[in-house]
Scaffold this active site. Structure first.
Site, PDB file in Angstrom:
ATOM      1  N   TYR A 156       0.789  -0.772   0.118  1.00 51.35           N
ATOM      2  CA  TYR A 156       0.255   0.020  -0.328  1.00 51.35           C
ATOM      3  C   TYR A 156       1.009   1.315  -0.208  1.00 51.35           C
ATOM      4  CZ  TYR A 156      -4.054   3.302   2.142  1.00 51.35           C
ATOM      5  OH  TYR A 156      -4.569   3.643   2.463  1.00 51.35           O
ATOM      6  N   LYS A 160       1.197   4.061  -2.438  1.00 50.79           N
ATOM      7  CA  LYS A 160       0.344   5.614  -2.492  1.00 50.79           C
ATOM      8  C   LYS A 160       1.891   6.464  -2.300  1.00 50.79           C
ATOM      9  CE  LYS A 160      -3.594   4.669  -1.136  1.00 50.79           C
ATOM     10  NZ  LYS A 160      -5.006   5.983  -1.324  1.00 50.79           N
TER      11      LYS A 160
HETATM   12  N1  LIG Z   1      -9.217   5.074   6.099  1.00 55.45           N
HETATM   13  C1  LIG Z   1      -7.976   5.070   6.278  1.00 55.45           C
HETATM   14  O1  LIG Z   1      -7.589   5.377   7.048  1.00 55.45           O
HETATM   15  C2  LIG Z   1      -7.032   6.608   5.223  1.00 55.45           C
HETATM   16  C3  LIG Z   1      -5.817   6.340   5.456  1.00 55.45           C
HETATM   17  C4  LIG Z   1      -5.025   7.468   4.510  1.00 55.45           C
HETATM   18  C5  LIG Z   1      -5.775   7.454   3.241  1.00 55.45           C
HETATM   19  N2  LIG Z   1      -7.283   7.030   2.700  1.00 55.45           N
HETATM   20  C6  LIG Z   1      -6.791   6.932   1.292  1.00 55.45           C
HETATM   21  O2  LIG Z   1      -8.931   7.603   1.539  1.00 55.45           O
HETATM   22  C7  LIG Z   1      -9.372   7.008   0.913  1.00 55.45           C
HETATM   23  C8  LIG Z   1     -10.772   7.245   0.688  1.00 55.45           C
HETATM   24  O3  LIG Z   1     -10.811   5.739   1.685  1.00 55.45           O
HETATM   25  P1  LIG Z   1     -12.052   5.382   2.487  1.00 55.45           P
HETATM   26  O4  LIG Z   1     -11.196   5.756   3.738  1.00 55.45           O
HETATM   27  O5  LIG Z   1     -12.960   6.797   2.678  1.00 55.45           O
HETATM   28  O6  LIG Z   1     -12.619   4.257   2.418  1.00 55.45           O
HETATM   29  P2  LIG Z   1     -13.494   3.164   1.279  1.00 55.45           P
HETATM   30  O7  LIG Z   1     -15.095   4.220   2.343  1.00 55.45           O
HETATM   31  O8  LIG Z   1     -13.328   1.424   1.926  1.00 55.45           O
HETATM   32  O9  LIG Z   1     -13.332   3.887   0.922  1.00 55.45           O
HETATM   33  C9  LIG Z   1     -12.516   3.382  -0.389  1.00 55.45           C
HETATM   34  C10 LIG Z   1     -13.806   2.840  -1.682  1.00 55.45           C
HETATM   35  O10 LIG Z   1     -12.720   2.888  -3.114  1.00 55.45           O
HETATM   36  C11 LIG Z   1     -13.951   2.168  -3.911  1.00 55.45           C
HETATM   37  N3  LIG Z   1     -12.573   1.293  -4.429  1.00 55.45           N
HETATM   38  C12 LIG Z   1     -12.099   0.188  -4.439  1.00 55.45           C
HETATM   39  N4  LIG Z   1     -11.803  -0.204  -5.604  1.00 55.45           N
HETATM   40  C13 LIG Z   1     -12.409   0.481  -6.805  1.00 55.45           C
HETATM   41  C14 LIG Z   1     -12.072   0.568  -8.444  1.00 55.45           C
HETATM   42  N5  LIG Z   1     -11.486  -0.668  -9.198  1.00 55.45           N
HETATM   43  N6  LIG Z   1     -12.509   0.468  -9.331  1.00 55.45           N
HETATM   44  C15 LIG Z   1     -13.933   2.103  -7.891  1.00 55.45           C
HETATM   45  N7  LIG Z   1     -14.335   2.532  -6.798  1.00 55.45           N
HETATM   46  C16 LIG Z   1     -12.343   1.281  -5.926  1.00 55.45           C
HETATM   47  C17 LIG Z   1     -14.467   1.083  -2.798  1.00 55.45           C
HETATM   48  O11 LIG Z   1     -15.722   1.141  -3.837  1.00 55.45           O
HETATM   49  P3  LIG Z   1     -16.323  -0.380  -3.336  1.00 55.45           P
HETATM   50  O12 LIG Z   1     -17.502   0.266  -1.952  1.00 55.45           O
HETATM   51  O13 LIG Z   1     -17.550  -0.862  -5.154  1.00 55.45           O
HETATM   52  O14 LIG Z   1     -15.833  -1.114  -2.863  1.00 55.45           O
HETATM   53  C18 LIG Z   1     -14.596   2.571  -1.817  1.00 55.45           C
HETATM   54  O15 LIG Z   1     -15.728   3.412  -2.346  1.00 55.45           O
HETATM   55  C19 LIG Z   1      -8.592   5.817  -0.081  1.00 55.45           C
HETATM   56  O16 LIG Z   1      -7.863   6.321  -1.407  1.00 55.45           O
HETATM   57  C20 LIG Z   1      -7.565   5.368   1.003  1.00 55.45           C
HETATM   58  O17 LIG Z   1      -6.249   4.500   0.478  1.00 55.45           O
HETATM   59  C21 LIG Z   1      -7.683   6.193   4.126  1.00 55.45           C
END
Ligand SMILES: NC(=O)c1ccc[n+]([C@@H]2O[C@H](COP(=O)([O-])OP(=O)(O)OC[C@H]3O[C@@H](n4cnc5c(N)ncnc54)[C@H](OP(=O)(O)O)[C@@H]3O)[C@@H](O)[C@H]2O)c1
Length: 251
Positions: A156, A160
């Site tokens: 990951y 990133k």
């Molecule tokens: N949560 C954390 O601690 C954290 C920290 C740092 C960065 N981030 C980043 O923040 C961003 C948002 O994540 P989140 O925390 O809000 O998690 P989340 O609610 O699990 O959202 C991830 C989203 O990515 C979508 N996705 C995954 N693969 C995809 C694909 N091939 N095509 C289209 N959509 C896809 C998922 O769609 P589905 O609903 O269809 O699965 C889901 O809507 C991500 O880039 C993550 O890496 C998160």
């Protein structure tokens, strides 16, 4: 200050993106939302439509962003619907099972394709469009994990990190075209992605809080933004731990 009136959101069903979309709609934006799961996307779009005024437009299209051959037509559909694009937020991503990736290159490749290659495909198309238009904001949700490789999540982190460095170069290229390139680096956020983790302790943020930081950074056209702010200082320390100590740590 950037105008955030016509915005495309990729990964709109993500918890962080959904909260950001609500705040953008509350500020008068029209949105074109792209999400993978059509039923989740319909629910998100409907909620945003209810929040929008009669002058604002909100719609969406379901797409698996791993299929990069559809990226150009998605951008065309968004541009037609919005009548032009002022800003884009790219938020989709997955948190890999590190152990499964260690056992399988195919798994590693899929995670890198989701978290980096698909993002870079969108960025390549968007950069050329915004460069021609000589305005716009490109914001991407990267992660603090991209600042230094750690044994617990380096697949990951590598994906990133690739996105963060790509954005750094793009910012440098597009500065002369009046295009802002914003790299969002959240720490731990309480979303479905982190389900199952122990969320006690002061380092965890809510998606609403991170969304507020994203909207502020997009409006200002900031560069690298750590959310919440204290991650800037945490990562400054982590980046500077000498390798001979770092490699003995269980991070
Ligand atoms: N949560 C954390 O601690 C954290 C920290 C740092 C960065 N981030 C980043 O923040 C961003 C948002 O994540 P989140 O925390 O809000 O998690 P989340 O609610 O699990 O959202 C991830 C989203 O990515 C979508 N996705 C995954 N693969 C995809 C694909 N091939 N095509 C289209 N959509 C896809 C998922 O769609 P589905 O609903 O269809 O699965 C889901 O809507 C991500 O880039 C993550 O890496 C998160």
């Amino acid at each position: 200050m950037n105008s955030l009136k016509r915005i495309i959101i990729f990964g709109a069903t993500s918890a962080i993106a959904e909260q950001t979309a609500r705040q953008l709609v509350a500020r008068g934006a029209s949105l074109f939302c792209v999400g993978r799961d059509s039923s989740k996307l319909d629910a998100v779009v409907h909620d945003l439509q209810v929040r929008a005024s009669s002058e604002q437009r909100v719609d969406g299209k379901a797409a698996d962003l791993l299929d990069v051959s559809h990226h150009e037509s998605l951008l065309d559909a968004a541009e037609d619907f919005l009548g032009g694009v002022d800003a884009v937020l790219i938020a989709h991503g997955t948190l890999p099972d590190q152990k499964a990736c260690e056992a399988s290159f195919e798994q590693t490749r899929k995670e890198i394709d989701t978290n980096a290659t698909s993002v870079i495909s969108l960025l390549t198309l968007l950069a050329n469009r915004f460069e021609r238009q000589r305005s716009g904001v490109i914001a991407v949700v990267s992660s603090v994990a991209g600042d230094r490789g750690r044994q617990s999540n380096y697949v990951y982190g590598a994906a990133k990190g690739m996105v963060s460095i790509f954005l750094q170069g793009l910012r440098n290229r597009l500065a002369r075209s009046n295009v802002s390139v914003v790299t969002i680096k959240p720490g731990f956020v309480d979303t479905p992605m982190t389900a199952g983790m122990d969320k006690s302790g002061p380092l965890w943020a809510k998606p609403e809080q991170v969304a507020e930081g994203i909207v502020k950074a997009m409006t200002k056209g900031s560069g690298d933004v750590y959310l919440p702010w204290f991650w800037y200082w945490i990562m400054l320390i982590i980046r500077h731990i000498p390798e001979f100590i770092f490699k003995r740590m269980s991070l």
